[in-house]
Design a protein around this motif. Structure first.
Motif, PDB file in Angstrom:
ATOM      1  N   VAL A   6      45.832 -74.740   6.228  1.00  0.00           N
ATOM      2  CA  VAL A   6      46.967 -75.271   5.457  1.00  0.00           C
ATOM      3  C   VAL A   6      47.525 -74.139   4.585  1.00  0.00           C
ATOM      4  CG1 VAL A   6      46.510 -77.753   5.464  1.00  0.00           C
ATOM      5  CG2 VAL A   6      45.223 -76.308   3.923  1.00  0.00           C
ATOM      6  N   PRO A   7      48.315 -73.246   5.172  1.00  0.00           N
ATOM      7  CA  PRO A   7      48.759 -72.041   4.463  1.00  0.00           C
ATOM      8  C   PRO A   7      49.561 -72.323   3.200  1.00  0.00           C
ATOM      9  CG  PRO A   7      49.179 -71.874   6.829  1.00  0.00           C
ATOM     10  CD  PRO A   7      48.769 -73.284   6.564  1.00  0.00           C
ATOM     11  N   ALA A   8      50.243 -73.468   3.143  1.00  0.00           N
ATOM     12  CA  ALA A   8      51.091 -73.751   1.983  1.00  0.00           C
ATOM     13  C   ALA A   8      50.302 -74.343   0.813  1.00  0.00           C
ATOM     14  CB  ALA A   8      52.216 -74.704   2.379  1.00  0.00           C
ATOM     15  N   ALA A   9      49.047 -74.694   1.027  1.00  0.00           N
ATOM     16  CA  ALA A   9      48.259 -75.343  -0.016  1.00  0.00           C
ATOM     17  C   ALA A   9      47.674 -74.318  -0.982  1.00  0.00           C
ATOM     18  CB  ALA A   9      47.127 -76.158   0.598  1.00  0.00           C
ATOM     19  N   THR A  10      47.497 -74.736  -2.226  1.00  0.00           N
ATOM     20  CA  THR A  10      46.722 -73.942  -3.167  1.00  0.00           C
ATOM     21  C   THR A  10      45.253 -74.293  -2.968  1.00  0.00           C
ATOM     22  OG1 THR A  10      46.924 -75.601  -4.913  1.00  0.00           O
ATOM     23  CG2 THR A  10      48.594 -73.883  -4.840  1.00  0.00           C
ATOM     24  N   VAL A  11      44.417 -73.285  -2.877  1.00  0.00           N
ATOM     25  CA  VAL A  11      42.991 -73.477  -2.609  1.00  0.00           C
ATOM     26  C   VAL A  11      42.205 -72.944  -3.803  1.00  0.00           C
ATOM     27  CG1 VAL A  11      41.087 -73.025  -1.026  1.00  0.00           C
ATOM     28  CG2 VAL A  11      43.439 -73.185  -0.147  1.00  0.00           C
ATOM     29  N   GLU A  12      41.326 -73.781  -4.345  1.00  0.00           N
ATOM     30  CA  GLU A  12      40.600 -73.420  -5.557  1.00  0.00           C
ATOM     31  C   GLU A  12      39.130 -73.793  -5.423  1.00  0.00           C
ATOM     32  OE1 GLU A  12      40.522 -74.559 -10.346  1.00  0.00           O
ATOM     33  OE2 GLU A  12      42.128 -75.314  -9.049  1.00  0.00           O
ATOM     34  N   ARG A  13      38.271 -72.886  -5.840  1.00  0.00           N
ATOM     35  CA  ARG A  13      36.843 -73.184  -5.905  1.00  0.00           C
ATOM     36  C   ARG A  13      36.522 -73.726  -7.301  1.00  0.00           C
ATOM     37  NH1 ARG A  13      32.227 -71.370  -3.254  1.00  0.00           N
ATOM     38  NH2 ARG A  13      33.283 -69.610  -2.229  1.00  0.00           N
ATOM     39  N   VAL A  14      35.771 -74.826  -7.352  1.00  0.00           N
ATOM     40  CA  VAL A  14      35.307 -75.398  -8.617  1.00  0.00           C
ATOM     41  C   VAL A  14      33.792 -75.336  -8.591  1.00  0.00           C
ATOM     42  CG1 VAL A  14      35.307 -77.414 -10.141  1.00  0.00           C
ATOM     43  CG2 VAL A  14      37.302 -76.939  -8.697  1.00  0.00           C
ATOM     44  N   SER A  15      33.198 -74.559  -9.485  1.00  0.00           N
ATOM     45  CA  SER A  15      31.757 -74.352  -9.400  1.00  0.00           C
ATOM     46  C   SER A  15      31.180 -73.916 -10.731  1.00  0.00           C
ATOM     47  CB  SER A  15      31.440 -73.290  -8.335  1.00  0.00           C
ATOM     48  OG  SER A  15      31.946 -72.026  -8.733  1.00  0.00           O
ATOM     49  N   GLY A  16      29.846 -73.947 -10.789  1.00  0.00           N
ATOM     50  CA  GLY A  16      29.090 -73.430 -11.905  1.00  0.00           C
ATOM     51  C   GLY A  16      27.959 -72.573 -11.383  1.00  0.00           C
ATOM     52  N   ALA A  17      27.078 -72.168 -12.278  1.00  0.00           N
ATOM     53  CA  ALA A  17      25.991 -71.287 -11.870  1.00  0.00           C
ATOM     54  C   ALA A  17      24.995 -71.990 -10.962  1.00  0.00           C
ATOM     55  CB  ALA A  17      25.287 -70.739 -13.111  1.00  0.00           C
ATOM     56  N   ASP A  18      24.882 -73.305 -11.087  1.00  0.00           N
ATOM     57  CA  ASP A  18      23.998 -74.098 -10.246  1.00  0.00           C
ATOM     58  C   ASP A  18      24.585 -75.505 -10.134  1.00  0.00           C
ATOM     59  OD1 ASP A  18      23.496 -75.267 -12.708  1.00  0.00           O
ATOM     60  OD2 ASP A  18      21.487 -74.422 -12.908  1.00  0.00           O
ATOM     61  N   ARG A  19      23.824 -76.437  -9.533  1.00  0.00           N
ATOM     62  CA  ARG A  19      24.328 -77.792  -9.338  1.00  0.00           C
ATOM     63  C   ARG A  19      24.686 -78.470 -10.660  1.00  0.00           C
ATOM     64  NH1 ARG A  19      19.310 -80.517  -6.388  1.00  0.00           N
ATOM     65  NH2 ARG A  19      19.675 -78.631  -5.163  1.00  0.00           N
ATOM     66  N   TYR A  20      23.966 -78.153 -11.704  1.00  0.00           N
ATOM     67  CA  TYR A  20      24.232 -78.763 -13.005  1.00  0.00           C
ATOM     68  C   TYR A  20      25.518 -78.192 -13.607  1.00  0.00           C
ATOM     69  CZ  TYR A  20      19.439 -80.122 -12.177  1.00  0.00           C
ATOM     70  OH  TYR A  20      18.289 -80.636 -11.601  1.00  0.00           O
ATOM     71  N   GLY A  21      25.713 -76.896 -13.414  1.00  0.00           N
ATOM     72  CA  GLY A  21      26.941 -76.274 -13.887  1.00  0.00           C
ATOM     73  C   GLY A  21      28.161 -76.741 -13.113  1.00  0.00           C
ATOM     74  N   THR A  22      27.992 -76.906 -11.791  1.00  0.00           N
ATOM     75  CA  THR A  22      29.104 -77.414 -10.977  1.00  0.00           C
ATOM     76  C   THR A  22      29.459 -78.839 -11.387  1.00  0.00           C
ATOM     77  OG1 THR A  22      28.566 -76.001  -9.095  1.00  0.00           O
ATOM     78  CG2 THR A  22      29.845 -77.981  -8.643  1.00  0.00           C
ATOM     79  N   ALA A  23      28.439 -79.672 -11.599  1.00  0.00           N
ATOM     80  CA  ALA A  23      28.685 -81.049 -12.050  1.00  0.00           C
ATOM     81  C   ALA A  23      29.417 -81.047 -13.384  1.00  0.00           C
ATOM     82  CB  ALA A  23      27.371 -81.813 -12.165  1.00  0.00           C
ATOM     83  N   GLY A  24      29.025 -80.162 -14.291  1.00  0.00           N
ATOM     84  CA  GLY A  24      29.682 -80.078 -15.590  1.00  0.00           C
ATOM     85  C   GLY A  24      31.128 -79.631 -15.478  1.00  0.00           C
ATOM     86  N   ALA A  25      31.390 -78.682 -14.577  1.00  0.00           N
ATOM     87  CA  ALA A  25      32.766 -78.212 -14.385  1.00  0.00           C
ATOM     88  C   ALA A  25      33.649 -79.319 -13.823  1.00  0.00           C
ATOM     89  CB  ALA A  25      32.767 -76.998 -13.447  1.00  0.00           C
ATOM     90  N   ILE A  26      33.105 -80.103 -12.912  1.00  0.00           N
ATOM     91  CA  ILE A  26      33.872 -81.211 -12.342  1.00  0.00           C
ATOM     92  C   ILE A  26      34.104 -82.291 -13.392  1.00  0.00           C
ATOM     93  CG2 ILE A  26      33.803 -83.083 -10.649  1.00  0.00           C
ATOM     94  CD1 ILE A  26      32.214 -81.119  -8.839  1.00  0.00           C
ATOM     95  N   ALA A  27      33.086 -82.550 -14.209  1.00  0.00           N
ATOM     96  CA  ALA A  27      33.201 -83.601 -15.234  1.00  0.00           C
ATOM     97  C   ALA A  27      34.369 -83.337 -16.179  1.00  0.00           C
ATOM     98  CB  ALA A  27      31.901 -83.700 -16.022  1.00  0.00           C
TER      99      ALA A  27
END
Length: 476
Positions: free
Chosen positions: A251-272
């Protein structure tokens, strides 16, 4: 993999002015105390066969909150009517003084070709109790795109040969359109678990990927949806940069972004931090070390538009503590007994706020306790409790359709869970139980059990499906 036909989209502009649509009229002048509807888009599909139709409508609306209906939020209700009967509705909230893009999904199953043409779509301003305040938009008739396609009464199964293909099939059959898509690894549960409520709030499907590259089924679904935004959750160990490159190619027209943290707990916190809370101001807490109890809690968090964070059995990881410190909430809900989450860890993560634990003797009793929190709306999704992918990808679907997610053993639905499924679908002319996963994950014996819950319903052509009227929305 099949391709869903194009949907019927219609855009409009509303805010005290006539809509730029010949068949649409405002439901009266919009009073000063009503929310402001700036613009909207409706996409609708009616899958039909000889004696059945399944209607799905996705409504994107930009709304500005103006009146404090409840705890600083303005409430807006989305409705779909057919032949004088209200078929489905969703009430969403916007903080006063802010403008948000709201995503409402409305659906129903019924007979094909009865009564007034098309359906009626309504957006109303409502008060704290859900009572009508003002009409913001009415379109009757709205005509969905009629296509030959999947339409099953009572019990249906959506499942592919792999977890990745099942996720893609769920998206294909349950998402008419989606401006956003969330992608998580198919190999581990935590990132998908915490991303599911966020995906549901955005009206986004949750698709799965291999860590090293985007599988064909996911590429095909991205190509069908052509989303504007794609969010890949998890660090580069869980999902490599190659996945992001594959998404950009698909999907070349889409903006693509990674949402993450240092581990699963950090990723969950970033999403929250990205979940926009409503007036209920709740926090949901699950184990980051095992999945069963957390699966159904994720669905409840999605329904309540609340963030879900992860903790360890007897410890609040620093990343979770930091994330929770940045959130505002009045109540905390967790799933699992003290062998999963200790009282001390719930005391710590709640920061003095009251907390409620849903737990039972095993994962299925816990699932039953969580399922009890869902009101009966005629719909439920059933997935295996032995593994996580099918249940997690079902969460955004459940949230957008008002359904609960029930966990089953591969060969039989536990008695307590079956009782709750029966409660959720009893009394509806056209209930819909969706089995998520193939026959390896959920055996045909489960399907037989579920069919037994609706076996007493009349032949579809003899069931009540609303009246024969000249218009879909009742006229004063």
């Amino acid at each position: 993999m099949s391709t869903t036909p194009p949907v019927h989209r219609r855009a409009g502009v509303a805010a005290g002015a006539a809509l730029a649509l010949g068949v649409t009229a405002l439901a009266g002048a919009v009073p000063a105390f009503a929310a402001t509807l700036d613009d909207y888009e409706i996409a609708g599909v009616q899958f039909v066969n000889d004696d059945c139709s399944r209607n799905e409508y996705a409504i994107d609306a930009t709304v500005t909150g103006t009146t404090d209906d409840i705890a600083g939020f303005d409430r807006v209700e989305f409705q779909v009517w057919d032949d004088g009967t209200l078929k489905d509705s969703r009430t969403l909230e916007v903080a006063v003084g802010t403008t948000r893009d709201l995503h409402a999904f409305l659906s129903f199953v019924g007979l094909y070709g009865d009564g007034a043409p098309g359906v009626g779509i309504v957006i109303n301003d409502v008060d704290a109790d859900g009572n009508y305040v003002s009409g913001l938009m009415t379109e009757d008739p709205f005509f969905p795109e009629d296509v030959d396609g999947p339409c099953a009464f009572d019990v249906e199964r959506i499942g592919g040969p792999t977890r990745i293909e099942t996720a893609a099939m769920l998206s294909e059959q349950k998402f008419v359109m989606a401006d956003s898509v969330v992608i998580a690894t198919a190999k581990a549960y935590p990132d998908a678990l915490t991303a599911a409520p966020w995906a549901a709030q955005m009206g986004a499907p949750l698709l799965l990927t291999n860590p090293g590259g985007l599988p064909t089924a996911t590429v095909d679904e991205l190509t069908r949806l052509v989303p504007e935004h794609v969010y890949v959750v998890g660090g580069s160990t869980a999902v490599t940069d190659q996945v992001l490159l594959d998404v950009e190619a698909a999907v070349p027209a889409a903006t693509v972004e990674r949402v993450s943290g240092a581990d699963r707990y950090g990723t969950a916190g970033a999403i929250a931090q990205r979940v926009v809370q409503d007036s209920s101001a709740e926090l949901f807490v699950a184990s980051g070390q095992d999945f069963p109890d957390a699966l159904v809690l994720s669905a409840l968090a999605a329904r309540h538009q609340a963030p879900l964070v992860l903790v360890k059995h007897d410890e609040v990881p620093p990343a979770t503590d930091a994330a929770v410190g940045a959130l505002s909430f009045d109540d905390v809900y967790a799933a699992g007994g003290t062998t999963v989450l200790t009282d001390d860890v719930l005391d710590a993560v709640s920061g003095g706020m009251p907390w409620t634990r849903y737990s039972g003797a095993d994962r299925y009793v816990t699932a039953e306790k969580v399922l009890e929190q869902f009101p009966a709306e005629g719909k439920v999704l059933v997935a295996t409790g032995q593994d996580f992918p099918d249940s997690l990808t079902a969460v955004p679907v459940a949230a957008r359709t008002g359904a609960g997610v029930a966990l089953t053993r591969p060969d039989a639905v536990p008695a307590g869970v079956l009782d709750e499924v029966e409660r959720l679908v009893t009394g509806f002319s056209f209930p819909l139980i969706t089995i998520v996963g193939g026959e390896v994950a959920v055996h045909d014996t489960v399907e037989t059990q579920l069919l037994g819950l609706v076996g007493g319903l009349a032949d579809p052509t003899e069931r009540s499906d609303g009246g024969q009227t000249g218009a879909n929305i009742p006229q004063e």
